[in-house]
Design a protein around this motif. Structure first.
Motif, PDB file in Angstrom:
ATOM      1  N   VAL A 310       0.854  -1.289   0.002  1.00 17.60           N
ATOM      2  CA  VAL A 310      -0.048   0.012  -0.035  1.00 17.60           C
ATOM      3  C   VAL A 310       1.029   1.234   0.039  1.00 17.60           C
ATOM      4  CG1 VAL A 310      -1.775   1.354   1.041  1.00 17.60           C
ATOM      5  CG2 VAL A 310      -1.684  -1.329   1.137  1.00 17.60           C
ATOM      6  N   PRO A 311       0.784   2.219  -1.008  1.00 16.60           N
ATOM      7  CA  PRO A 311       1.643   3.275  -0.902  1.00 16.60           C
ATOM      8  C   PRO A 311       1.368   4.262   0.356  1.00 16.60           C
ATOM      9  CG  PRO A 311       0.582   2.909  -3.350  1.00 16.60           C
ATOM     10  CD  PRO A 311      -0.092   1.984  -2.295  1.00 16.60           C
ATOM     11  N   CYS A 312       2.287   4.595   0.905  1.00 14.12           N
ATOM     12  CA  CYS A 312       2.359   5.397   2.010  1.00 14.12           C
ATOM     13  C   CYS A 312       3.530   6.191   2.136  1.00 14.12           C
ATOM     14  CB  CYS A 312       1.832   4.533   3.166  1.00 14.12           C
ATOM     15  SG  CYS A 312       2.976   3.375   3.823  1.00 14.12           S
ATOM     16  N   ALA A 313       3.180   7.237   3.162  1.00 19.05           N
ATOM     17  CA  ALA A 313       4.359   8.154   3.488  1.00 19.05           C
ATOM     18  C   ALA A 313       4.099   8.765   4.961  1.00 19.05           C
ATOM     19  CB  ALA A 313       4.823   8.675   2.674  1.00 19.05           C
ATOM     20  N   PRO A 314       4.772   9.085   5.882  1.00 24.38           N
ATOM     21  CA  PRO A 314       4.652   9.918   6.705  1.00 24.38           C
ATOM     22  C   PRO A 314       4.640  11.399   6.293  1.00 24.38           C
ATOM     23  CG  PRO A 314       6.709   9.451   6.879  1.00 24.38           C
ATOM     24  CD  PRO A 314       6.420   8.637   5.766  1.00 24.38           C
ATOM     25  N   VAL A 315       3.777  12.274   7.205  1.00 27.68           N
ATOM     26  CA  VAL A 315       3.879  13.567   6.908  1.00 27.68           C
ATOM     27  C   VAL A 315       4.900  14.391   7.770  1.00 27.68           C
ATOM     28  CG1 VAL A 315       2.508  15.858   7.118  1.00 27.68           C
ATOM     29  CG2 VAL A 315       1.310  13.711   6.336  1.00 27.68           C
ATOM     30  N   LEU A 316       5.971  14.688   7.036  1.00 26.35           N
ATOM     31  CA  LEU A 316       7.031  15.407   7.806  1.00 26.35           C
ATOM     32  C   LEU A 316       6.889  16.863   8.153  1.00 26.35           C
ATOM     33  CD1 LEU A 316       9.933  13.355   6.103  1.00 26.35           C
ATOM     34  CD2 LEU A 316       8.772  12.910   8.259  1.00 26.35           C
ATOM     35  N   THR A 317       7.628  17.294   8.993  1.00 25.87           N
ATOM     36  CA  THR A 317       7.763  18.820   9.020  1.00 25.87           C
ATOM     37  C   THR A 317       8.689  19.345   8.412  1.00 25.87           C
ATOM     38  OG1 THR A 317       9.025  18.650  11.040  1.00 25.87           O
ATOM     39  CG2 THR A 317       6.672  18.842  11.166  1.00 25.87           C
ATOM     40  N   ARG A 318       8.883  20.380   8.123  1.00 22.48           N
ATOM     41  CA  ARG A 318      10.119  21.113   7.369  1.00 22.48           C
ATOM     42  C   ARG A 318      11.246  20.758   7.830  1.00 22.48           C
ATOM     43  NH1 ARG A 318       7.553  26.983   5.705  1.00 22.48           N
ATOM     44  NH2 ARG A 318       6.365  26.336   7.596  1.00 22.48           N
ATOM     45  N   SER A 319      11.400  20.585   9.388  1.00 25.39           N
ATOM     46  CA  SER A 319      12.837  20.389  10.005  1.00 25.39           C
ATOM     47  C   SER A 319      12.883  18.852  10.108  1.00 25.39           C
ATOM     48  CB  SER A 319      12.789  20.946  11.407  1.00 25.39           C
ATOM     49  OG  SER A 319      11.634  20.406  12.104  1.00 25.39           O
ATOM     50  N   GLN A 320      11.945  18.101   9.638  1.00 25.04           N
ATOM     51  CA  GLN A 320      12.265  16.663   9.557  1.00 25.04           C
ATOM     52  C   GLN A 320      12.516  16.195   8.155  1.00 25.04           C
ATOM     53  OE1 GLN A 320       8.282  15.539  11.013  1.00 25.04           O
ATOM     54  NE2 GLN A 320       9.082  14.767  13.169  1.00 25.04           N
ATOM     55  N   VAL A 321      12.256  16.909   7.219  1.00 31.29           N
ATOM     56  CA  VAL A 321      12.548  16.368   5.706  1.00 31.29           C
ATOM     57  C   VAL A 321      13.762  16.030   5.538  1.00 31.29           C
ATOM     58  CG1 VAL A 321      12.459  17.510   3.280  1.00 31.29           C
ATOM     59  CG2 VAL A 321      10.395  17.731   4.883  1.00 31.29           C
ATOM     60  N   TYR A 322      14.958  16.888   5.916  1.00 34.52           N
ATOM     61  CA  TYR A 322      16.269  16.952   5.706  1.00 34.52           C
ATOM     62  C   TYR A 322      16.779  15.849   6.163  1.00 34.52           C
ATOM     63  CZ  TYR A 322      16.719  20.578   8.760  1.00 34.52           C
ATOM     64  OH  TYR A 322      16.442  21.604   9.814  1.00 34.52           O
ATOM     65  N   ASP A 323      16.331  15.255   7.356  1.00 35.55           N
ATOM     66  CA  ASP A 323      16.970  14.206   8.090  1.00 35.55           C
ATOM     67  C   ASP A 323      16.318  12.919   7.679  1.00 35.55           C
ATOM     68  OD1 ASP A 323      18.976  15.458   9.276  1.00 35.55           O
ATOM     69  OD2 ASP A 323      17.429  16.074  10.726  1.00 35.55           O
ATOM     70  N   ALA A 329      19.816   9.399   1.545  1.00 38.88           N
ATOM     71  CA  ALA A 329      20.202   8.236   0.419  1.00 38.88           C
ATOM     72  C   ALA A 329      20.455   9.057  -0.795  1.00 38.88           C
ATOM     73  CB  ALA A 329      19.144   7.042   0.390  1.00 38.88           C
ATOM     74  N   ASN A 330      19.336   9.860  -1.225  1.00 48.55           N
ATOM     75  CA  ASN A 330      19.464  10.554  -2.391  1.00 48.55           C
ATOM     76  C   ASN A 330      20.543  11.578  -2.528  1.00 48.55           C
ATOM     77  OD1 ASN A 330      17.092   9.189  -3.221  1.00 48.55           O
ATOM     78  ND2 ASN A 330      15.701  10.762  -2.969  1.00 48.55           N
TER      79      ASN A 330
END
Length: 402
Positions: A310-323, A329-330
């Motif tokens: 099932v396609p899914c992803a957590p909703v991250l805050t801006r301060s969480q995105v870059y970690d 990995a990218n």
């Protein structure tokens, strides 16, 4: 190699976001971009908040990799210098209101007289003809007029997207169109005048996914049936400790969701038996899905849902995105040391080229930092450059700017 556009020179008279982001994309891909700014303060984005070491984050994030030259285009000698720079340029780009470039002496005819095969690019807000062409424009106005705010409102109160989508999409469209024009010139030997408006760009952007109900002439859907916004709202669900996105539209992903949340009865429910039935009974489907997902944490669902594809992803805050591990990995975030602004965190150029790998992006420059060097390359001697600086036609960065 410095990138696929190594050897291409761009004279850039744009300000704010749409033009500067377009030319930064070209610079990231190897082009030499000479940013022409007014001696008195330069690009407005240099003056906004979120500052350190004399630099605004907005300016840093849209103007890296460019050389900074100051010239007063209200003085004929400043215009003369711009046209001299155009003699060795491949691209000239401006985002003045329609008619302003011609009035100050850097319209297409004047620039093409200096370099006949140049790609001349003009970015406008509302367009180049009609009553709205000369109106001042900012991103929210384009969101309103293009229909984006209505789409975002989902049939209720119109809402702005909380980022400047028209500006940034126009920048991406402009950079792509400029490279297409350069490719065409390579084959034909002729330059072109590329015209691009933010309004046209957003209409094309919306039509690919949000105007299906207005595509078949004579069979337009009522506004209340427009469902694009709801289709996206439905993808965000509350969990026991946060939020996440879940997309289960196909038969296989719907079956996976039913299994992951332990609701096998949903598969036998005729309301959800087909893609079309699930769309017709969307409200019930969303409510049931939400009731199931709120019973557990995001982390637990991020383990269980992928087990059933099932396609899914957590909703991250801006301060969480870059970690996030995938962002790491990218290698999507670059860290660099700016000589004035200090340690920076920025997104790397997203397109990577195996045959012409990109150099590390060069930091944004102080206002006028390259004025003397660029004018010297254009044939101005030190005496003339000194006179232009003394008379306020040009400036160069001072130690106090640090």
């Amino acid at each position: 190699m410095a990138g696929p556009l190594d050897g291409i020179r761009v004279v850039d008279l744009t300000t704010m976001i749409s033009g500067p982001l377009a030319t930064m994309t070209l610079a990231d891909q190897g082009a030499e971009v000479i940013k022409i700014e007014h001696p008195d303060g330069g690009d407005h984005s240099r003056q906004v908040a979120d500052r350190r070491g004399g630099f605004a984050a907005s300016f840093l994030n849209n103007n890296r990799g460019k050389r900074s030259v100051t010239l007063n285009l209200k003085d004929p000698r400043g215009v003369e210098a711009v046209l001299r720079l155009c003699e060795r340029a491949d691209v000239f780009i401006q985002n003045f209101r329609p008619g302003v470039a011609e009035r100050i002496g850097v319209g297409e005819a004047a620039v093409r007289a200096a370099r006949p095969d140049i790609v001349y690019a003009s970015i406008a807000g509302f367009g180049f003809e009609g009553d709205w062409a000369g109106k001042p424009v900012y991103d929210p106005l384009i969101q309103a007029l293009s229909g984006l705010a209505s789409v975002q409102g989902g049939g209720g109160r119109p809402r702005l997207v909380r980022t400047i989508v028209p500006d940034k999409v126009t920048a991406l469209q402009a950079s792509q169109a400029i490279t297409a024009a350069l490719f065409a010139r390579q084959r034909s030997g002729r330059g072109t005048h590329l015209r691009l408006s933010m309004l046209d760009t957003m209409l094309a952007f919306l039509w690919s996914s949000d105007m299906a109900g207005h595509t078949f002439v004579g069979d337009e859907l009522p506004e209340q049936n427009a469902e694009t916004a709801q289709n996206y709202v439905e993808l965000i669900y509350q969990t026991a400790d946060g939020w996440m996105a879940v997309s289960a539209h196909t038969d296989s992903t719907w079956a996976g969701l039913c299994a992951a949340v332990d609701r096998p009865g949903w598969l036998a429910d005729p309301r959800f038996a087909t893609v079309a039935a699930r769309e017709v009974n969307k409200t019930a489907r969303l409510e049931l899905t939400q009731q199931a997902l709120i019973t557990d944490t995001t982390a637990n669902w991020m383990r269980r849902l992928p087990e059933h594809d099932v396609p899914c992803a957590p909703v991250l805050t801006r301060s969480q995105v870059y970690d996030h591990p995938q962002v790491i990995a990218n290698g999507a975030i670059l860290h660099s040391d700016h000589p004035q602004a200090g340690r920076l965190r920025q997104a790397r150029p997203p397109a990577q080229f195996s045959a012409t790998p990109l150099d590390a992006p060069r930091p944004a420059r102080r206002l006028g930092e390259d004025t003397r060097a660029v004018l010297a390359e254009a044939g101005y001697d030190d005496t003339r450059i000194d006179a232009m600086i003394a008379q306020g036609i040009a400036t160069e960065a001072q130690d106090s700017d640090r």
